[in-house]
Design a protein around this motif. Sequence first.
Motif, PDB file in Angstrom:
ATOM      1  N   GLU A 199      -5.179  20.812  -1.677  1.00 17.08           N
ATOM      2  CA  GLU A 199      -3.826  20.341  -1.926  1.00 17.08           C
ATOM      3  C   GLU A 199      -3.767  18.827  -1.751  1.00 17.08           C
ATOM      4  O   GLU A 199      -4.368  18.268  -0.827  1.00 17.08           O
ATOM      5  N   TRP A 200      -3.033  18.172  -2.671  1.00 16.57           N
ATOM      6  CA  TRP A 200      -2.836  16.731  -2.564  1.00 16.57           C
ATOM      7  C   TRP A 200      -1.788  16.447  -1.499  1.00 16.57           C
ATOM      8  O   TRP A 200      -0.686  16.972  -1.547  1.00 16.57           O
ATOM      9  N   LYS A 201      -2.169  15.609  -0.525  1.00 17.08           N
ATOM     10  CA  LYS A 201      -1.245  15.245   0.550  1.00 17.08           C
ATOM     11  C   LYS A 201      -1.197  13.722   0.685  1.00 17.08           C
ATOM     12  O   LYS A 201      -2.184  13.036   0.423  1.00 17.08           O
ATOM     13  N   VAL A 202      -0.016  13.207   1.099  1.00 17.76           N
ATOM     14  CA  VAL A 202       0.164  11.756   1.246  1.00 17.76           C
ATOM     15  C   VAL A 202      -0.645  11.266   2.440  1.00 17.76           C
ATOM     16  O   VAL A 202      -0.453  11.722   3.571  1.00 17.76           O
ATOM     17  N   LYS A 203      -1.555  10.363   2.163  1.00 11.70           N
ATOM     18  CA  LYS A 203      -2.373   9.789   3.228  1.00 11.70           C
ATOM     19  C   LYS A 203      -1.739   8.509   3.780  1.00 11.70           C
ATOM     20  O   LYS A 203      -1.731   8.267   4.987  1.00 11.70           O
ATOM     21  N   LYS A 204      -1.174   7.677   2.866  1.00  8.81           N
ATOM     22  CA  LYS A 204      -0.594   6.399   3.283  1.00  8.81           C
ATOM     23  C   LYS A 204       0.370   5.907   2.212  1.00  8.81           C
ATOM     24  O   LYS A 204       0.123   6.101   1.025  1.00  8.81           O
ATOM     25  N   VAL A 205       1.460   5.273   2.641  1.00  3.68           N
ATOM     26  CA  VAL A 205       2.402   4.648   1.710  1.00  3.68           C
ATOM     27  C   VAL A 205       2.170   3.140   1.745  1.00  3.68           C
ATOM     28  O   VAL A 205       2.284   2.502   2.799  1.00  3.68           O
ATOM     29  N   CYS A 206       1.810   2.567   0.598  1.00  2.00           N
ATOM     30  CA  CYS A 206       1.494   1.131   0.516  1.00  2.00           C
ATOM     31  C   CYS A 206       2.779   0.307   0.366  1.00  2.00           C
ATOM     32  O   CYS A 206       3.729   0.721  -0.312  1.00  2.00           O
ATOM     33  N   GLU A 207       2.786  -0.880   0.986  1.00  2.88           N
ATOM     34  CA  GLU A 207       3.978  -1.734   0.942  1.00  2.88           C
ATOM     35  C   GLU A 207       4.160  -2.368  -0.424  1.00  2.88           C
ATOM     36  O   GLU A 207       5.275  -2.476  -0.940  1.00  2.88           O
ATOM     37  N   TYR A 208       3.033  -2.755  -1.033  1.00  6.18           N
ATOM     38  CA  TYR A 208       3.134  -3.489  -2.296  1.00  6.18           C
ATOM     39  C   TYR A 208       2.629  -2.696  -3.497  1.00  6.18           C
ATOM     40  O   TYR A 208       2.811  -3.115  -4.626  1.00  6.18           O
ATOM     41  N   GLY A 209       2.005  -1.540  -3.245  1.00  6.16           N
ATOM     42  CA  GLY A 209       1.530  -0.728  -4.356  1.00  6.16           C
ATOM     43  C   GLY A 209       0.161  -0.140  -4.079  1.00  6.16           C
ATOM     44  O   GLY A 209      -0.513  -0.491  -3.111  1.00  6.16           O
ATOM     45  N   CYS A 210      -0.231   0.787  -4.941  1.00  5.79           N
ATOM     46  CA  CYS A 210      -1.508   1.490  -4.795  1.00  5.79           C
ATOM     47  C   CYS A 210      -2.308   1.313  -6.072  1.00  5.79           C
ATOM     48  O   CYS A 210      -1.775   1.432  -7.186  1.00  5.79           O
ATOM     49  N   LEU A 211      -3.609   1.052  -5.917  1.00  5.23           N
ATOM     50  CA  LEU A 211      -4.479   0.866  -7.073  1.00  5.23           C
ATOM     51  C   LEU A 211      -5.846   1.446  -6.746  1.00  5.23           C
ATOM     52  O   LEU A 211      -6.468   1.061  -5.748  1.00  5.23           O
ATOM     53  N   ASN A 212      -6.295   2.417  -7.603  1.00  5.54           N
ATOM     54  CA  ASN A 212      -7.616   3.045  -7.440  1.00  5.54           C
ATOM     55  C   ASN A 212      -7.818   3.633  -6.046  1.00  5.54           C
ATOM     56  O   ASN A 212      -8.880   3.512  -5.438  1.00  5.54           O
ATOM     57  N   GLY A 213      -6.771   4.236  -5.519  1.00  4.83           N
ATOM     58  CA  GLY A 213      -6.881   4.905  -4.236  1.00  4.83           C
ATOM     59  C   GLY A 213      -6.791   3.984  -3.043  1.00  4.83           C
ATOM     60  O   GLY A 213      -7.062   4.410  -1.919  1.00  4.83           O
ATOM     61  N   SER A 214      -6.406   2.719  -3.239  1.00  2.00           N
ATOM     62  CA  SER A 214      -6.288   1.772  -2.123  1.00  2.00           C
ATOM     63  C   SER A 214      -4.992   0.982  -2.260  1.00  2.00           C
ATOM     64  O   SER A 214      -4.456   0.812  -3.362  1.00  2.00           O
ATOM     65  N   CYS A 215      -4.507   0.471  -1.118  1.00  2.00           N
ATOM     66  CA  CYS A 215      -3.306  -0.364  -1.142  1.00  2.00           C
ATOM     67  C   CYS A 215      -3.660  -1.768  -1.640  1.00  2.00           C
ATOM     68  O   CYS A 215      -4.710  -2.323  -1.287  1.00  2.00           O
TER      69      CYS A 215
END
Length: 340
Positions: A292-308
């Motif tokens: 199951e897909w679960k939220v690992k982290k919420v980025c402040e400025y955005g998410c790209l390729n699995g990283s903030c």
Amino acid sequence: EILNSSLVWNHSVTITGLSSGKTYYYNITSCDEAGNCNESGVFSFTTSSSESGGTSDGSSGGGERGSNITACSKIWNKIVSGTEAVMNITREDIGIREIVIKVKKDVRYPKLTVSKLSDIPTKTPLPEGIPYQYLQINNIGLNEDVLEEVNITFRVEKTWINENNLTRDSIKLFRFLDEKWEWKALETWHEREDNTYVYYAAKSPGFSYFVITGINETKEKICENGEKRCYGKEMQECNGTGWVTIKKCEYKCNETTLSCENRSLIVSGTGVCKSGETKCEGKSIMECIEGEWKVKKVCEYGCLNGSCVSKPETEDLSWAFVLGLVAVLGVLVYFGFVRK
């Protein structure tokens, strides 16, 4: 008992010493060289007031027929311990087709007689279910103390099963227990079927009265025998009466394939994902955990390729520009008031 051991096609027996005006009952047993026998069933005749004797050639003589409709017998010279002795029934109107017996010790000149009855004996309790056929198996030398195993094969017409709203698995063979004065259901199982009959087999500890019946199951079926389902992380199978757990999955039971999924590849509601895999959804980093897909982290400025992503430089410049513009406007306004 009158015995004529001649192996001929036609027999004639003269009976003497009969009383006048009396009814006599008889049956005729005919055997071949191999010991395969057939019985005529019970017949009767009544002597006249002046008759002192008579002759019987196997006809009924116009008398009444008893409860034994048809019967057949088999006599063995010897049954050896540990070997199978087989009696095949060829009469079409008798439901039992074969009896296979094993004995604990050698038995000489044993005999079995299988009779189809029109009814059960008087005062005998009624058996469970819808009766298809009443039967009796008599024996000589084959009591329960010498029997090791008895297997009975019988058949039931498909039309009778359908007409009585029964199922193939609702047919049972019951045996009457004299010592308890009750009917006992024998272990019965389906063997095969053809266009006309369904064939069954049953195990019996001995011989007595028997009845082939159909048990009309009125209970609503919970599930079909052999059906499978997922129940949480458990894989369950129907045993005909309810659900039983046959396997506990470590991670998940797949309801589509009805099998356990392993940790490395589990089907989730949004597709296939591998444990530990990451992806971006908006500003959130999603991680696959147990399928199951679960939220690992919420980025402040955005998410790209699995990283903030880091704070953008253009954002700092834009704020500096805005502040500078505000300062210029403030100076212009100030000097405008001074000139006035």
